[in-house]
Design an enzyme around this catalytic site. Structure first.
Site, PDB file in Angstrom:
ATOM      1  N   SER A 142     -37.860  13.366  -5.243  1.00 53.62           N
ATOM      2  CA  SER A 142     -37.553  11.936  -5.203  1.00 53.62           C
ATOM      3  C   SER A 142     -36.376  11.653  -6.128  1.00 53.62           C
ATOM      4  CB  SER A 142     -38.760  11.125  -5.675  1.00 53.62           C
ATOM      5  OG  SER A 142     -38.400   9.763  -5.862  1.00 53.62           O
ATOM      6  N   TYR A 156     -44.980   9.656 -12.157  1.00 53.00           N
ATOM      7  CA  TYR A 156     -44.564  10.117 -10.821  1.00 53.00           C
ATOM      8  C   TYR A 156     -43.157  10.721 -10.907  1.00 53.00           C
ATOM      9  CZ  TYR A 156     -42.657   9.653  -6.057  1.00 53.00           C
ATOM     10  OH  TYR A 156     -42.038   9.889  -4.856  1.00 53.00           O
TER      11      TYR A 156
HETATM   12  P1  NAP Z   1     -46.567   8.340   3.205  1.00 57.07           P
HETATM   13  O1  NAP Z   1     -45.917   7.520   4.271  1.00 57.07           O
HETATM   14  O2  NAP Z   1     -47.545   7.688   2.295  1.00 57.07           O
HETATM   15  O3  NAP Z   1     -47.253   9.597   3.914  1.00 57.07           O
HETATM   16  C1  NAP Z   1     -47.922  10.508   3.095  1.00 57.07           C
HETATM   17  C2  NAP Z   1     -48.371  11.694   3.914  1.00 57.07           C
HETATM   18  O4  NAP Z   1     -48.931  12.639   3.008  1.00 57.07           O
HETATM   19  C3  NAP Z   1     -49.459  11.378   4.905  1.00 57.07           C
HETATM   20  O5  NAP Z   1     -49.345  12.298   5.965  1.00 57.07           O
HETATM   21  C4  NAP Z   1     -50.731  11.617   4.111  1.00 57.07           C
HETATM   22  O6  NAP Z   1     -51.863  11.937   4.905  1.00 57.07           O
HETATM   23  C5  NAP Z   1     -50.324  12.817   3.307  1.00 57.07           C
HETATM   24  N1  NAP Z   1     -50.997  12.986   2.029  1.00 57.07           N
HETATM   25  C6  NAP Z   1     -51.183  12.078   1.048  1.00 57.07           C
HETATM   26  N2  NAP Z   1     -51.845  12.633   0.019  1.00 57.07           N
HETATM   27  C7  NAP Z   1     -52.073  13.918   0.358  1.00 57.07           C
HETATM   28  C8  NAP Z   1     -52.724  15.000  -0.260  1.00 57.07           C
HETATM   29  N3  NAP Z   1     -53.305  14.886  -1.475  1.00 57.07           N
HETATM   30  N4  NAP Z   1     -52.786  16.176   0.391  1.00 57.07           N
HETATM   31  C9  NAP Z   1     -52.231  16.299   1.620  1.00 57.07           C
HETATM   32  N5  NAP Z   1     -51.611  15.319   2.258  1.00 57.07           N
HETATM   33  C10 NAP Z   1     -51.544  14.140   1.638  1.00 57.07           C
HETATM   34  O7  NAP Z   1     -45.482   9.005   2.250  1.00 57.07           O
HETATM   35  P2  NAP Z   1     -43.901   9.234   2.427  1.00 57.07           P
HETATM   36  O8  NAP Z   1     -43.198   8.030   1.955  1.00 57.07           O
HETATM   37  O9  NAP Z   1     -43.610   9.788   3.768  1.00 57.07           O
HETATM   38  O10 NAP Z   1     -43.661  10.355   1.302  1.00 57.07           O
HETATM   39  C11 NAP Z   1     -43.552  11.724   1.609  1.00 57.07           C
HETATM   40  C12 NAP Z   1     -42.940  12.430   0.421  1.00 57.07           C
HETATM   41  O11 NAP Z   1     -41.672  11.833   0.136  1.00 57.07           O
HETATM   42  C13 NAP Z   1     -43.759  12.310  -0.864  1.00 57.07           C
HETATM   43  O12 NAP Z   1     -43.701  13.530  -1.563  1.00 57.07           O
HETATM   44  C14 NAP Z   1     -43.042  11.214  -1.645  1.00 57.07           C
HETATM   45  O13 NAP Z   1     -43.233  11.334  -3.033  1.00 57.07           O
HETATM   46  C15 NAP Z   1     -41.613  11.487  -1.224  1.00 57.07           C
HETATM   47  N6  NAP Z   1     -40.710  10.344  -1.408  1.00 57.07           N
HETATM   48  C16 NAP Z   1     -40.894   9.190  -0.703  1.00 57.07           C
HETATM   49  C17 NAP Z   1     -40.020   8.136  -0.904  1.00 57.07           C
HETATM   50  C18 NAP Z   1     -40.155   6.820  -0.199  1.00 57.07           C
HETATM   51  O14 NAP Z   1     -39.488   5.848  -0.597  1.00 57.07           O
HETATM   52  N7  NAP Z   1     -40.973   6.722   0.848  1.00 57.07           N
HETATM   53  C19 NAP Z   1     -38.984   8.263  -1.821  1.00 57.07           C
HETATM   54  C20 NAP Z   1     -38.827   9.450  -2.506  1.00 57.07           C
HETATM   55  C21 NAP Z   1     -39.700  10.490  -2.292  1.00 57.07           C
HETATM   56  P3  NAP Z   1     -52.857  10.766   5.493  1.00 57.07           P
HETATM   57  O15 NAP Z   1     -52.094  10.082   6.590  1.00 57.07           O
HETATM   58  O16 NAP Z   1     -54.043  11.480   5.999  1.00 57.07           O
HETATM   59  O17 NAP Z   1     -53.130   9.850   4.343  1.00 57.07           O
END
Ligand code: NAP
Length: 247
Positions: A142, A156
């Site tokens: 991130s 985080y």
């Molecule tokens: P998201 O929309 O909340 O989706 C999270 C995904 O991870 C879902 O498939 C969820 O499964 C799964 N998950 C959550 N906790 C888990 C665990 N303990 N073990 C296995 N799977 C788990 O998140 P996202 O925004 O796509 O984020 C994905 C990655 O990008 C993360 O590492 C996050 O830190 C990073 N990121 C995101 C952003 C942003 O702005 N969105 C920015 C920087 C970095 P379920 O559907 O079953 O809950």
């Protein structure tokens, strides 16, 4: 036979966008999810409709045995060639002077320990030192790792800085064993993660302040991830790629 890619947290958000792009590029896809089975299975059906093999495995990346079981399921789909350590969680907004040790441990268990164990299982399969045929690992960090997320979630941010360092070190460790390791650092991306961290308005609030004037999409991150997975990125390892609209 299609190469196999395993994507943790692949049922929603950035992970789901990677699943969609990887399937379109001809990868067989093993995705993991934590709880939302219906969404995961719907995505599997769409990937299969794109003409590849796809499977969803319930696995909490904070649980070592779950990660091992997910890789075992991927093994049954064919030779693994790519791994995306994407699963991650944010936590409610808090200053460091109010954080409990349990909260911090929970974040690190998913974002750091989960990523390391995922990489361990990946290297055991991909590395030529383990009789693998090589491959590509992409870690999802991130922009918070360099911004620090003050007043929001410094824990985080610190966990994602650890992911950056994991990528840097592991890339050097396995560079001579046919395995490329790269990190992507998304900025603010329009997914459900902000609501799950108690800030459903975060994209609307912060998006316009990003230099390009908006939040990013999951697909814009997935485009970079699938490029790093591909042979097009054959000379790219140990890289940390910001996908953050200039933020
Ligand atoms: P998201 O929309 O909340 O989706 C999270 C995904 O991870 C879902 O498939 C969820 O499964 C799964 N998950 C959550 N906790 C888990 C665990 N303990 N073990 C296995 N799977 C788990 O998140 P996202 O925004 O796509 O984020 C994905 C990655 O990008 C993360 O590492 C996050 O830190 C990073 N990121 C995101 C952003 C942003 O702005 N969105 C920015 C920087 C970095 P379920 O559907 O079953 O809950």
């Amino acid at each position: 036979m299609n190469p196999v890619v395993l994507i943790t947290g692949g049922s929603r958000g950035i992970g789901a966008a990677v699943v969609t792009r990887a399937a379109a590029a001809g990868w067989n896809v093993c995705l993991t999810y934590r709880g939302d089975e219906a969404t995961a299975h719907d995505l599997v059906a769409r990937a299969r409709a794109a003409g590849v093999d796809a499977l969803a495995v319930r696995a909490d990346v904070a649980v070592e045995a779950d990660v091992e079981a997910a890789f075992a399921a991927a093994d049954a789909m064919g030779p693994l060639a790519g791994v995306v350590a994407n699963a991650g969680v944010v936590v409610p907004k808090a200053r460091v002077d109010t954080m409990t040790a349990q909260r911090v441990a929970d974040v690190l268990a998913v974002n750091v320990v989960g990523a390391v164990v995922t990489c361990r299982e990946a290297v055991r399969r991909l590395s030529t030192a383990h009789r693998g045929a090589g491959g590509s690992i992409v870690l999802v960090s991130s922009a918070a790792a360099r911004l620090g997320a003050p007043g929001e979630y410094v824990d985080y941010a610190a966990s994602k800085a650890a992911v950056d360092t994991l990528g840097t070190g592991l890339a050097k460790e396995v560079a001579g064993e046919g395995v490329r390791v790269n990190v992507v650092r998304p900025g603010i991306i329009d997914t459900d993660i902000h609501a799950s961290g108690g800030q459903p308005d975060r994209v609307a609030r912060i998006g316009p302040a990003v230099p390009v004037g908006r939040a990013g999409t999951a697909d814009e991150v997935a485009a970079a991830v699938t490029w790093l997975l591909s042979d097009e990125a054959s000379y790219c390892t140990g890289s940390v790629l910001d996908i953050a609209g200039g933020r």
